[in-house]
Design an enzyme around this catalytic site. Structure first.
Site, mmCIF file in Angstrom:
data_model
loop_
_atom_site.group_PDB
_atom_site.id
_atom_site.type_symbol
_atom_site.label_atom_id
_atom_site.label_comp_id
_atom_site.label_asym_id
_atom_site.label_seq_id
_atom_site.Cartn_x
_atom_site.Cartn_y
_atom_site.Cartn_z
ATOM 1 N N GLU A 62 -19.121 -3.705 3.405
ATOM 2 C CA GLU A 62 -18.771 -5.104 3.152
ATOM 3 C C GLU A 62 -19.034 -5.529 1.708
ATOM 4 O OE1 GLU A 62 -19.190 -7.309 7.483
ATOM 5 O OE2 GLU A 62 -19.307 -8.485 5.664
ATOM 6 N N TYR A 100 -8.261 -10.172 3.501
ATOM 7 C CA TYR A 100 -9.683 -9.848 3.430
ATOM 8 C C TYR A 100 -9.857 -8.338 3.239
ATOM 9 C CZ TYR A 100 -14.431 -8.667 4.564
ATOM 10 O OH TYR A 100 -15.686 -8.130 4.494
ATOM 11 N N GLU A 102 -12.636 -5.111 1.730
ATOM 12 C CA GLU A 102 -13.981 -4.734 1.299
ATOM 13 C C GLU A 102 -14.004 -3.266 0.925
ATOM 14 O OE1 GLU A 102 -15.645 -5.623 5.359
ATOM 15 O OE2 GLU A 102 -16.363 -3.564 5.204
ATOM 16 N N HIS A 153 -17.112 1.191 8.793
ATOM 17 C CA HIS A 153 -17.373 -0.165 9.262
ATOM 18 C C HIS A 153 -16.188 -0.520 10.140
ATOM 19 C CE1 HIS A 153 -17.592 -4.748 8.395
ATOM 20 N NE2 HIS A 153 -18.119 -4.435 9.563
ATOM 21 N N ASP A 187 -21.853 0.504 10.194
ATOM 22 C CA ASP A 187 -21.773 -0.540 11.207
ATOM 23 C C ASP A 187 -20.594 -0.215 12.122
ATOM 24 O OD1 ASP A 187 -21.578 -2.778 12.747
ATOM 25 O OD2 ASP A 187 -21.075 -4.144 11.101
ATOM 26 N N ASP A 232 -25.340 -0.752 14.319
ATOM 27 C CA ASP A 232 -25.373 0.212 13.211
ATOM 28 C C ASP A 232 -25.914 1.548 13.702
ATOM 29 O OD1 ASP A 232 -24.944 -1.758 10.658
ATOM 30 O OD2 ASP A 232 -25.975 -2.739 12.327
ATOM 31 N N HIS A 270 -27.546 -7.835 9.375
ATOM 32 C CA HIS A 270 -27.845 -6.479 9.875
ATOM 33 C C HIS A 270 -29.102 -5.931 9.216
ATOM 34 C CE1 HIS A 270 -23.871 -5.421 11.780
ATOM 35 N NE2 HIS A 270 -23.541 -6.496 11.101
#
Ligand SMILES: *[C@@H]1O[C@H](CO)[C@@H](O)[C@H](O)[C@H]1NC(C)=O
Ligand SMILES: *[C@@H]1O[C@H](CO)[C@@H](O)[C@H](O)[C@H]1NC(C)=O
Length: 303
Positions: A62, A100, A102, A153, A187, A232, A270
């Site tokens: 992220e 969006y 990352e 992720h 994650d 995670d 997290h």
């Protein structure tokens, strides 16, 4: 036996035990929308740097950073904190299906490990929202000279599909680099509303032999007091990796740094997850054998 000789033996014993204890730590952390504005906050930066400094390799997820400024700033503060210049980073491009996006960012101690190679998994069927950015690192171990890291992720609505596709990534990378020693981490959202127990236990990575889920089910990897989910994960594959495995745990940074829930949530929702690999499995045995011999020698002198 002269006093000096006993002292010498004791010193040697401590050196041996200390050397045997030194481990190589690999971590994964969903740093929750890590932007430049976020790391520019002093308290966030202070805590992040302390979390990063624990790890020989950290896989951040992220990271929302279209420039390289966020990571550059992190590296600068990390080097200042650790007063060493031995930190480097390796990042993926920005990944995501819509606006969006990352990236995955590896931050590692370049005096202890080097990147051998890396690639972006070719996700032709668009199975992943953020396809793994795979990298192979050297290890300071004669038994296991290198290890492959596969970060993921997942997107919460596709957890089962993505985690099954992760098995294909494992096949792809282990063939490409002829290395079965692979650590899959990140994650995974592999719990609570995102993945039922039944579906979790029917994943390929659970059914196929040789995959060890070292962060156990039931371990809370979330910061919020009201949640308890094992999102995670770290999954270890390969004989070499297995034999060096020393410990695996979440790092409860709010407790360690005495942060309130609110303060901790300003960093992430997290916990980081971590594995420790010893330098050499055989050496550990050798160390403890030598230590035992020395101890019995010492004891016989005390009689
Ligand atoms: C790392 O990030 C920079 C800046 O976003 C980008 O130009 C570069 O291509 C990225 N590295 C890789 C391997 O994608
Ligand atoms: C989370 O739930 C597990 C059982 O699934 C329990 O063993 C554990 O103690 C709980 N952890 C916390 C922090 O509440």
């Amino acid at each position: 036996m002269p006093h000096m000789a006993v002292r010498g033996l004791l010193a040697l014993l401590f050196i041996l035990l200390a050397a045997g204890a030194e481990a190589f730590r690999i971590c994964a952390f969903n740093a929750q929308r890590l932007t430049l504005a976020k790391v520019a906050t002093e308290q966030v930066m202070d805590t992040l740097v302390q979390i990063l400094a624990r790890c020989d390799i950290m896989v951040l997820q992220e990271v929302v950073d279209s420039s390289q400024k966020t990571v550059s700033l992190l590296l600068r503060e990390l080097k200042r904190f650790d007063s060493s210049n031995y930190y480097s980073s390796l990042n993926s491009s920005l990944l995501g299906r819509n606006t969006y996006k990352e990236k995955y960012v590896y931050i590692y101690r370049s005096d202890k490990t080097q990147v051998l190679n890396s690639y972006q998994y070719d996700d032709t069927d668009d199975l992943f929202a953020r396809e793994p950015f795979v990298a192979q690192f050297t290890l300071p171990s004669k038994i296991l000279p290198s290890v492959v890291l596969v970060p993921l992720h997942t997107t919460p609505k596709d957890v089962e599909k993505e985690l099954n596709a992760l098995y294909d990534v494992f096949l792809d990378v282990s063939q490409r680099w002829q290395n079965e020693n692979v650590i899959l981490l990140g994650d995974f959202n592999a719990d609570c509303a995102s993945l039922t127990k039944k579906r979790l236990n029917s994943l390929l990575l659970r059914i196929k032999p040789g995959f060890h889920w070292v962060i156990p089910d039931g371990e809370d990897t979330t910061v919020r007091i009201s949640t308890n989910c094992t999102y995670d994960r770290i999954v270890v594959h390969g004989q070499g990796c297995q034999s060096l495995l020393q410990a695996a745990a979440t790092f409860n940074f709010p407790r360690n740094f005495q942060l309130t829930e609110e303060e901790a949530l300003s960093i992430s929702d997290h916990y980081p997850v971590e594995v420790e690999l010893s330098q050499a499995a055989h050496c550990i045995q050798l160390f403890s054998l030598t230590a035992q011999l020395l101890l019995s020698l010492l004891l016989s002198q005390l009689d």
